[in-house]
Write a protein that holds these residues in place. Structure first.
Motif, mmCIF file in Angstrom:
data_model
loop_
_atom_site.group_PDB
_atom_site.id
_atom_site.type_symbol
_atom_site.label_atom_id
_atom_site.label_comp_id
_atom_site.label_asym_id
_atom_site.label_seq_id
_atom_site.Cartn_x
_atom_site.Cartn_y
_atom_site.Cartn_z
ATOM 1 N N UNK A 83 -6.850 6.780 -4.702
ATOM 2 C CA UNK A 83 -6.412 6.238 -3.422
ATOM 3 C C UNK A 83 -6.553 7.318 -2.351
ATOM 4 N N UNK A 123 -7.240 8.446 14.580
ATOM 5 C CA UNK A 123 -7.177 7.264 15.451
ATOM 6 C C UNK A 123 -7.495 5.999 14.662
ATOM 7 N N UNK A 124 -8.555 6.070 13.875
ATOM 8 C CA UNK A 124 -8.978 4.935 13.068
ATOM 9 C C UNK A 124 -8.439 5.121 11.646
ATOM 10 N N UNK A 125 -7.393 4.402 11.314
ATOM 11 C CA UNK A 125 -6.798 4.564 9.987
ATOM 12 C C UNK A 125 -7.654 3.877 8.926
ATOM 13 N N UNK A 126 -7.881 4.548 7.823
ATOM 14 C CA UNK A 126 -8.627 3.954 6.707
ATOM 15 C C UNK A 126 -7.922 4.298 5.394
ATOM 16 N N UNK A 127 -7.633 3.291 4.594
ATOM 17 C CA UNK A 127 -7.130 3.510 3.242
ATOM 18 C C UNK A 127 -8.205 2.989 2.298
ATOM 19 N N UNK A 128 -8.632 3.823 1.345
ATOM 20 C CA UNK A 128 -9.681 3.398 0.419
ATOM 21 C C UNK A 128 -9.147 3.423 -0.998
ATOM 22 N N UNK A 129 -9.458 2.375 -1.758
ATOM 23 C CA UNK A 129 -9.046 2.318 -3.153
ATOM 24 C C UNK A 129 -10.275 2.175 -4.035
ATOM 25 N N UNK A 175 0.847 -1.192 0.000
ATOM 26 C CA UNK A 175 0.000 0.000 0.000
ATOM 27 C C UNK A 175 0.877 1.234 0.000
#
Lengths: 478, 150
Positions: B77, B83-89, B1
């Protein structure tokens, strides 16, 4: 069969009037009974109400018409507020033929038309002659795939005998799950501890406890019976066929239903196993389609592909429907790392301790029974960890999770819409992450992978999604 | 990523500070009034107020610092979350449509959000883009989306 030319404007079968009146009566029956119970004089109003209902239904019948013309079905009706709805055939997801008791009285069927993007039934033709209904169904679906044969010749993929249905009912309810959980619990907590706890409480009054246990037992028994009866009624004579590129499901005792779902609308299939079914190697199979994931009971029932069967039967069906080598993929499921168990156990223990302390403070010694929540919580944590697993080959993803019900989702990669890689603060501390895949109306999750592994899986899925041209996105909502 | 390359417009941080500050003020005032009116212990009032003020100060900053987006060759991307990590594709050929969105406060700061939808629904949102930049992105995305789905 089709007497009129399809492009003619058509009326419903006259029985529609009666069907509407019966529907209205069925809906208001409790209120009517209450009215009569209160006073006989109100019975007069009942007559008036029924008369109004009858006239209304007759007018509705006169005004309602439908027409199949070109590539669209047009419905219109209404007296003061006239309405007209055009449903393009290409948008039709599925057409259900429904026969409730009120339809059977007059030998007619109801046609329900679902379209993509719609949450509810888009169009209802409340009463048609059965042949007419079948013919219309075929015509409506002709825009959605290859022509279908109304007479099914191929052997069904699965069929439910009454005995199997009984099995489904017995193992399907929540009761069964509770029973199994108590069984597990007995292994965890020693009999002695339980007996001592009960004796201590016994001081509070043995009779009261017996009454409580009796009431609970009767409640459980009744809900078990309801579960069995409901299963028999809904899934009587259940059978599922594959006819070319669509599946047909027939079922129902009082209400006969026939649902047709084009295979390309099938976004994923899900195998569900509650604790009891898990213990006996049984499973049910459900469909995830773009139109059928709404909230209503009826839609959920329609999405069932196999009410109950042996696990390998469910896997074979999954293989047939989504083309994934289901049994092989399930055998290759990658478990979650051991450290993912820690927060799950901790949560159970914390809740258990809190419940115990509250019980002690609020009720006294007997309240210590609330500490029993602790092993249950820890057990649920363990179960949820053991359920975790995922597998990905070059065409499918399999994702498994669940606590009381173990859910295994089989998704063709072509149906994935977008991806997410997420970590909660707890996951960040433990070096874990979750990969989420979005399909229309549902998420699939590979929860609590090691962070590197999750990133690897995310990249793999991203590569698969961008390398092949998108079959799903454009096709579904055009 | 990979980590996406672009940061959000700096003005969005001000906007976030403004909205977080406004809610913090409301809560602090409430906690202060609570002491004489509802006999709220002073200690609790102070702790709550301090926590809210710190969160309003630090939260938007962390959020801003983590927010990254990039329009790559075949996909969009996004990476975010304090605090809450989010990766969106979001692959281009799954995008159904793209829209720009501007609330009253956004207008004040001349900012626009870009929202991207796939058949599975709202897939991602880039808040706080300069108006012209957002329009450009929307056009660019609409172009690649159209080119690949036809």
């Amino acid at each position: 069969l089709w007497e009129h030319r399809p492009s003619d404007t058509q009326r419903l079968h006259p029985a529609a009037v009666a069907v509407w009146i019966l529907e209205l009566a069925g809906r208001s029956i409790l209120g009517l009974i209450a009215l009569i119970a209160v006073s006989r004089r109100w019975a007069f109003f009942l007559v008036v109400l029924l008369a109004i209902g009858a006239i209304g239904s007759f007018v509705r019948y006169l005004r309602f018409s439908y027409r199949l013309e070109g590539n669209a079905l047009t419905l219109q009706g209404g007296l003061l507020n006239t309405w007209r709805r055009v449903i393009p055939l290409s948008r039709i997801q599925s057409v259900d033929v429904v026969q409730k008791l009120r339809h059977r009285l007059f030998g007619v069927v109801e046609l329900r038309i679902q379209a993509a993007g719609g949450r509810e039934t888009e169009g209802t033709l409340v009463a048609l002659r059965p042949e007419e209904g079948e013919a219309l169904r075929t015509l409506l679906l002709s825009g959605a795939g290859s022509p279908s044969r109304p007479d099914v010749q191929v052997p069904p993929l699965a069929r439910m005998s009454p005995g199997k249905l009984l099995l489904a009912g017995v193992t399907g309810g929540r009761v069964a799950v509770i029973a199994v959980l108590l069984g597990y619990l007995e292994d965890v907590v020693s009999d002695d501890a339980l007996r001592r706890a009960f004796e201590r409480v016994g001081g509070a009054g043995r009779a009261t406890i017996l009454v409580v246990i009796g009431v609970v037992a009767i409640f459980l028994l009744v809900s078990l019976l309801i579960s069995i009866v409901a299963t028999l009624l809904v899934y009587w004579d259940f059978a599922i066929w594959r006819e070319g590129d669509r599946i047909t499901i027939t079922r129902g005792l009082l209400e006969k239903r026939r649902a047709v779902v084009p295979l390309r609308r099938l976004q994923a299939v899900r195998m569900d196993q509650n604790l009891l079914r898990l213990a006996f190697g049984l499973a049910s199979l459900k469909a995830v389609t773009a139109a059928y994931s709404g909230g209503s009971e009826e839609e959920r029932e329609t999405s069932v592909l196999l009410p109950v069967g042996r696990r390998d039967q469910a896997l074979r069906l999954a293989t047939e429907l989504v083309g994934a080598p289901a049994d092989e993929l399930v055998a290759r499921l990658e478990p979650a790392p051991a450290r993912a168990l820690a927060p799950r156990l901790a949560l159970g223990v914390v809740i258990g301790l809190a419940a115990g302390v509250v019980g002690l403070v609020a009720i006294g010694t007997a309240g210590a029974l609330a500490f029993l929540v602790l092993p249950v919580g820890a057990l649920l944590g363990l179960l949820s960890w053991r359920a975790l697993g995922h597998a990905i080959d070059n065409r499918h993803a399999v994702l498994r999770s669940g606590i009381l019900v173990r859910r295994t989702l089989f998704v063709p990669l072509a149906n994935l819409q977008h991806l997410a890689l997420t970590s909660t603060p707890v996951q960040l501390v433990l070096g874990l992450a979750t990969v989420k895949v979005a399909i229309p109306r549902a998420w699939g999750r590979a929860t609590d992978l090691a962070r590197d592994r999750a990133a690897e899986r995310f990249d793999l899925l991203a590569g698969e999604m961008t390398s092949r041209s998108g079959q799903a996105g454009g096709q579904l909502l055009q | 990523v990979e980590v996406p390359s672009n940061k959000l417009d700096r003005r969005v941080l001000t906007l976030w500070w403004l909205t977080a500050g406004a809610s913090a003020v409301v809560i602090v005032v409430g906690a202060s009034i609570g002491v004489p009116v509802a006999e709220l212990p002073v200690a609790i009032s102070v702790i709550v107020s301090a926590a809210v003020v710190i969160a309003a100060g630090v939260g938007p900053y962390l959020r801003y610092r983590r927010w990254r987006y990039e329009i790559r060759e075949r996909d969009l991307l996004l990476s975010r979350g304090a605090l809450f990590h989010v990766v969106t594709l979001i692959p281009f050929d799954r995008i159904q449509f793209v829209e720009t969105h501007q609330g009253p406060l956004d207008r004040l700061f001349r900012l626009t959000s870009l929202v991207v939808y796939t058949a599975a629904g709202r897939a991602g949102q880039i808040p706080g883009l300069d108006v012209s930049e957002a329009e450009e992105l929307r056009e660019e995305l609409s172009k690649v989306v159209g080119a690949q789905t036809v």
